[in-house]
Each structure stands twice: as structure tokens, then as C-alpha cells.
Design an enzyme around this catalytic site. Structure first.
Site, mmCIF file in Angstrom:
data_model
loop_
_atom_site.group_PDB
_atom_site.id
_atom_site.type_symbol
_atom_site.label_atom_id
_atom_site.label_comp_id
_atom_site.label_asym_id
_atom_site.label_seq_id
_atom_site.Cartn_x
_atom_site.Cartn_y
_atom_site.Cartn_z
ATOM 1 C CD GLU A 180 -1.544 5.447 5.604
ATOM 2 O OE1 GLU A 180 -2.673 5.462 5.091
ATOM 3 O OE2 GLU A 180 -1.350 5.326 6.831
ATOM 4 C CG HIS B 104 -1.988 1.044 1.140
ATOM 5 N ND1 HIS B 104 -1.762 2.354 1.484
ATOM 6 C CD2 HIS B 104 -3.275 0.974 0.720
ATOM 7 C CE1 HIS B 104 -2.879 3.050 1.285
ATOM 8 N NE2 HIS B 104 -3.812 2.221 0.815
ATOM 9 C CB SER C 83 -11.186 7.174 -1.535
ATOM 10 O OG SER C 83 -11.364 5.776 -1.413
#
Ligand code: SF4
Length: 522
Positions: free
Chosen positions: A337, A335, A477
Site C-alpha cells: 500500500e 508494504h 484479511s
């Protein structure tokens, strides 16, 4: 259950539909195909007779009710849009003959199912006209917004009396390959083949018809970090003009990315794809110091859309690493992040994805172990890993305040609340959205079947059959409009009563980066 009435104007259309139903072993008692005749006058007469028969049925024992208010129109049609090819299916979003317009809100559900059945499908308005369209007249009709044309759908829809209705037309002629006469179906073989293939899908649509309660998880959709990131790209485009490059998806949502692409943003995976000196935005998920250094080396004008709550985790990673801790980052490999946070202190950090990973931690000093978390984790899953770290390293220390952000926590609480009362949970969000995936898992852990959908077209009709309460949640999102589109589409299958299930209210807002603030005056 009442059978679905499928109106097919021409004999060849009725035959194709019946063949498709027979091939799928769908009996007449489930779907009956009625030949309604060519042209608007015959269509209007047939609609009146179907409606009258529907009103009369039910009082006659032994007779199958023809199903008032559940109607499909299936046949061939002409393309008005240059994007359509012979054999394509058009699912009507609405049908108009110029005086009467009928909306078909469940069109995206049927379109998605037809696509999964292997057909090329477009959704859009269909115009019903009273005579064959002559060469050159297509452009005038297309200017009304219609993408296809027929001669019967509008009057036939009157038989639905405002109930669930769909129209599918297989394209038999296009502006480039016009029809020659009413009886000559140019490109007809391809169109009838598509119609045959579509027939069993109409039966699945009918099985999903019914009134429903819809429970809306609240909070849902955009969080403050996502709103800020989207605004940053929009402002950068406004201030610098197109193109503005964005490293990685600004937020993990296909609709958001497509909208910004249309506005002039160019999404790239790596900075090497960005021309020297260009404007580039870093996504909400954050970047490692290495990426910042590369941007500086390449003389790129950067704007950082990293969510302040992700930036907080980065700062914690730097602080713990500087104090000599081994930092266990609880998160999912790959991911963005996680990659960005690990990049803050690669030598001092280790990714922990599961309880099993805790056993593999090798700190130089077992008294100096810290843990941090990806902001979008499932709280219950993360806490079992935190417990395992605590069991192995009793002196382990964590972040000052929760790393799992307020938006993730609230949306998980909300989905848990609706899952308890729903037969099915639909989570609006893209497959690469971590927080949306966690919402699906949270609903499933609460014992309710849950699916992630980018939009109404992803909803499989079989999920809805026999389901009377649908819970809808949306990842941080996912645009709020997607939830509205899903509710509208469900409303096309029958009456829908919506209820907001509110577990928290949110008022968090983040400021814009100073380089954009100064120019925009905000
Ligand atoms: S989900 Fe949380 S961390 Fe991610 S952008 Fe939204 S507020 Fe920030």
C-alpha cells in the site's frame, strides 16, 4: 493435576513412548503409558478398565488419579493415503469403526506442535477395523475419507468418556509397503522412532487441557475492502475462466490466497510475469500509476481491486502534490500500500516510519507540509508521529478525514477491549498482514501476551498452559472461519464458554468495479 493416560496397544509401542518420556524427564505422575493390547476386543476391555479405574480413583488417598476424560492413544498404524510415508505421524481429526465416530477437535493443536518438534504430520480421519487390512482393501477404506487405519483407537476412545482425547499413529506400513503379519512391523523402526519423538509432545498437550472462557473481539475478520477484493477475483474467474492473474497477494492472508489459487487464480509479483493480453487483477493494497501504465503498454485486461479507502489516500497524495506540498506518508517501508501511494507523486513524497524520521523531512517551503497515513496503522502510534510533524511544522495539514480506515480502528478498539480481560490474546492473521500485526501490538500495549496465528496449528501448546481466559481477534484479511476453527480446537482441550465483546457494528459495503458489474448484472 491429573496424569495423562496414554494407551499403547503393543508392547513395542508402549516401550517407545516410555523411552520418549524418560528422555524428556517426564515422570509417571504426569504421563502414564498403559499397554492396552492388540485388536479391538482387548482395546474395549482396556477402555472399560481405565474408565472404571478413573471413576474409582480420587476416593483413594495416595493414589494418582488416572485422569478420566483426558486420554491419548499412541501407536503405529497403516497408511491409506498415498501421500503418507513410513515414519509419518497421523493425528486423528476423528476416529470411526463404522458404528461409532469420535471427533478429536484438538487435533490441529497437537499436529502443529508435533510438526514444530520436527515430525512430518498429517491430520485426518482414522478408521478402526477389526482385522488386518488385506492387500487391495485400502482403497475401500480410503473411500470413506480415512487416511490411516488401526485396530484399537475407536474402542480405546470410549475411556475418555467424551473428554479431551487425541490419537496419534506413526505410519509403519503403506499401500506400497504392506505389513506382513501383526508381529512384523514393516517400517517399524522409523514409526517407533517417530512415536518416541511424539511422546513428550503428548505431555505438552495434556498441560494445555482445561476449561476456558473465550472472548471474541467484535468486529473481527473481513472488512468491506477485503470482501470486495475477493469477490472481484471470484467474479473475474467466473467471467473469464482460469487463469486470472493477480498482481501481489489480493489480500495479505495465506488461506485466502490458497483458496483462490485452487479456484484458478495465479498470483504474481510483477506484471512482467503475466502473458501479453491476459486478465490481471490489482490487489486491494493499490498500485502506483507506473504499474497501471505498464499494464496498458502490455495490453493487459485489468480489473482494479484497490480498496476505495486506499484509493482515497492516493487521491489526497495527488491533490497535495499538485498544490506544491511535501507529503509525509506515515507508514511502513516495503508494504505494498505504501509503495502504491508513494508512486502517486514520488518527487513530492517522503516516507515517515517513526518520530525520528520527522527530523529528516526537508520541505522546500516549511509552510507547505502535509501528512497522510497508511490505512492500517495503529492509531496511537500514528498520532505520536502526527504530533511530531505538528511540532516541527505548525502549519502542517492532514487529510480531510482519517486515513486509518474504519475497519482498522474498530478492530484495534475491539482487541483492546478483550485484552483487558484476557490472559492471552490470539490474533488470526498472516505475518505479512499489517493490520493483523498492529492488533498484536495493540494487545501487547494493553499488557497482555499476544500472538499472531494463521490458524489453530500455529498455536503453541505452552501458550495455553495455565491460561483460563483466551481473547481471540482477527485481522481484516483473516477469514471468519479461522476464528471458528480456533474456538473448535480449544474446545477439544476442555469446555469452552464464548462471549462476544462488541465495540462497534459495521455496515460498510463497497460497489464492484464497473467492468465486472456490467457483466454480472449487479
Ligand atoms: S483494512 Fe481498511 S483500507 Fe484495508 S481493505 Fe479493509 S477497509 Fe480497505
Amino acid at each position: 493435576m491429573k496424569p495423562l493416560t496414554v494407551c499403547a496397544p503393543l508392547r513395542v509401542e508402549a516401550r517407545a513412548l516410555r523411552r520418549g518420556l524418560r528422555a524428556a524427564s517426564i515422570p509417571d505422575t504426569q504421563v502414564r503409558v498403559v499397554r492396552t493390547g492388540y485388536g479391538p476386543a482387548r482395546a474395549a476391555a482396556s477402555a472399560a478398565s481405565i474408565a472404571a479405574s478413573a471413576r474409582g480413583a480420587g476416593s483413594q488417598p495416595g493414589l494418582a488419579e488416572p485422569g478420566p476424560g483426558m486420554l491419548a492413544v499412541g501407536g503405529v498404524g497403516g497408511a491409506l493415503s498415498a501421500d503418507l510415508r513410513v515414519g509419518d505421524m497421523v493425528v486423528a481429526s476423528r476416529v470411526s469403526d463404522g458404528s461409532v465416530t469420535v471427533e478429536c477437535p484438538s487435533a490441529p493443536l497437537l499436529a502443529g506442535e508435533l510438526r514444530r518438534a520436527g515430525l512430518r504430520v498429517t491430520t485426518g480421519p482414522i478408521a478402526t477395523v477389526d482385522r488386518l487390512v488385506r492387500q487391495g482393501e485400502q482403497a475401500t477404506l480410503a473411500a470413506t475419507g480415512a487416511i490411516a487405519v488401526d485396530m484399537e483407537s475407536a474402542p480405546l476412545l470410549a475411556a475418555a468418556a467424551g473428554g479431551p482425547a487425541v490419537v496419534v499413529r506413526a505410519i509403519s506400513d503403506t499401500p506400497a509397503h504392506p505389513i506382513i503379519s501383526p508381529r512384523t512391523v514393516s517400517g517399524g523402526i522409523a514409526a517407533l522412532r517417530s512415536l518416541r519423538q511424539a511422546a513428550p509432545v503428548l505431555a505438552r498437550w495434556a498441560a494445555a487441557v482445561g476449561p476456558r472462557q473465550v472472548l471474541l473481539a467484535s468486529p473481527r475478520s473481513f472488512c468491506a475492502g477485503v470482501e470486495r477484493a475477493i469477490e472481484i477475483v471470484e467474479l473475474a474467474l467466473e467471467q473469464h475462466g482460469s487463469p486470472v492473474y493477480v498482481r501481489k497477494q489480493i489480500v495479505h492472508n495465506a488461506t485466502v490466497v490458497a483458496d483462490l489459487e485452487r479456484a484458478g487464480a495465479i498470483f504474481v509479483d510483477e506484471l512482467s510475469e503475466v502473458p501479453e493480453g491476459a486478465n490481471v487483477v490489482f490487489s486491494a493494497h493499490g498500485v502506483s500509476p507506473e504499474v497501471r501504465a505498464e499494464a496498458e503498454r502490455r495490453n493487459l485486461a485489468t480489473v482494479d481491486a484497490t480498496c476505495p479507502l486506499v484509493a482515497k489516500v492516493h487521491a489526497e497524495a495527488r491533490r497535495f502534490a499538485a498544490d506544491g506540498y511535501l507529503v509525509a506518508l506515515i507508514g511502513h517501508a516495503g508494504h505494498e500500500e505504501v509503495e502504491g501511494t508513494l508512486g502517486e507523486a514520488p518527487a513530492a513524497m517522503a516516507l515517515v516510519e517513526s518520530v525520528a524520521d520527522v527530523a529528516r523531512l526537508r520541505p522546500a517551503d516549511s509552510g507547505k507540509v502535509a501528512y497522510l497515513m497508511q490505512t492500517t496503522l495503529a492509531a496511537d502510534e500514528a498520532s505520536s508521529i502526527v504530533n511530531a510533524i505538528g511540532d516541527r511544522f505548525p502549519a502542517a495539514t492532514g487529510p480531510g478525514s482519517d486515513d486509518i480506515c474504519y475497519a482498522t480502528t474498530n478492530r484495534q478498539r475491539a482487541v483492546r477491549a478483550i485484552a483487558a480481560e484476557s490472559d492471552l490474546v490470539l490474533v488470526a492473521g498472516s505475518a505479512n498482514s499489517s493490520n493483523s500485526q498492529r492488533l498484536v501490538e495493540t494487545a501487547e500495549r494493553a499488557g497482555t501476551k499476544a500472538y499472531l496465528v494463521d490458524g489453530a496449528e500455529d498455536i503453541q501448546l505452552s501458550w495455553l498452559a495455565g491460561v483460563s481466559t483466551v481473547g481471540i481477534a482477527a485481522g481484516a484479511s483473516a477469514p471468519p472461519a479461522i476464528v471458528g476453527q480456533i474456538v473448535t480446537a480449544l474446545g477439544g482441550l476442555g469446555e469452552v464458554q464464548t462471549k462476544d465483546v462488541v465495540v462497534a457494528t459495521e455496515s460498510v459495503q463497497f460497489g464492484l468495479p464497473k467492468e465486472l458489474r456490467q457483466r454480472s448484472g449487479n
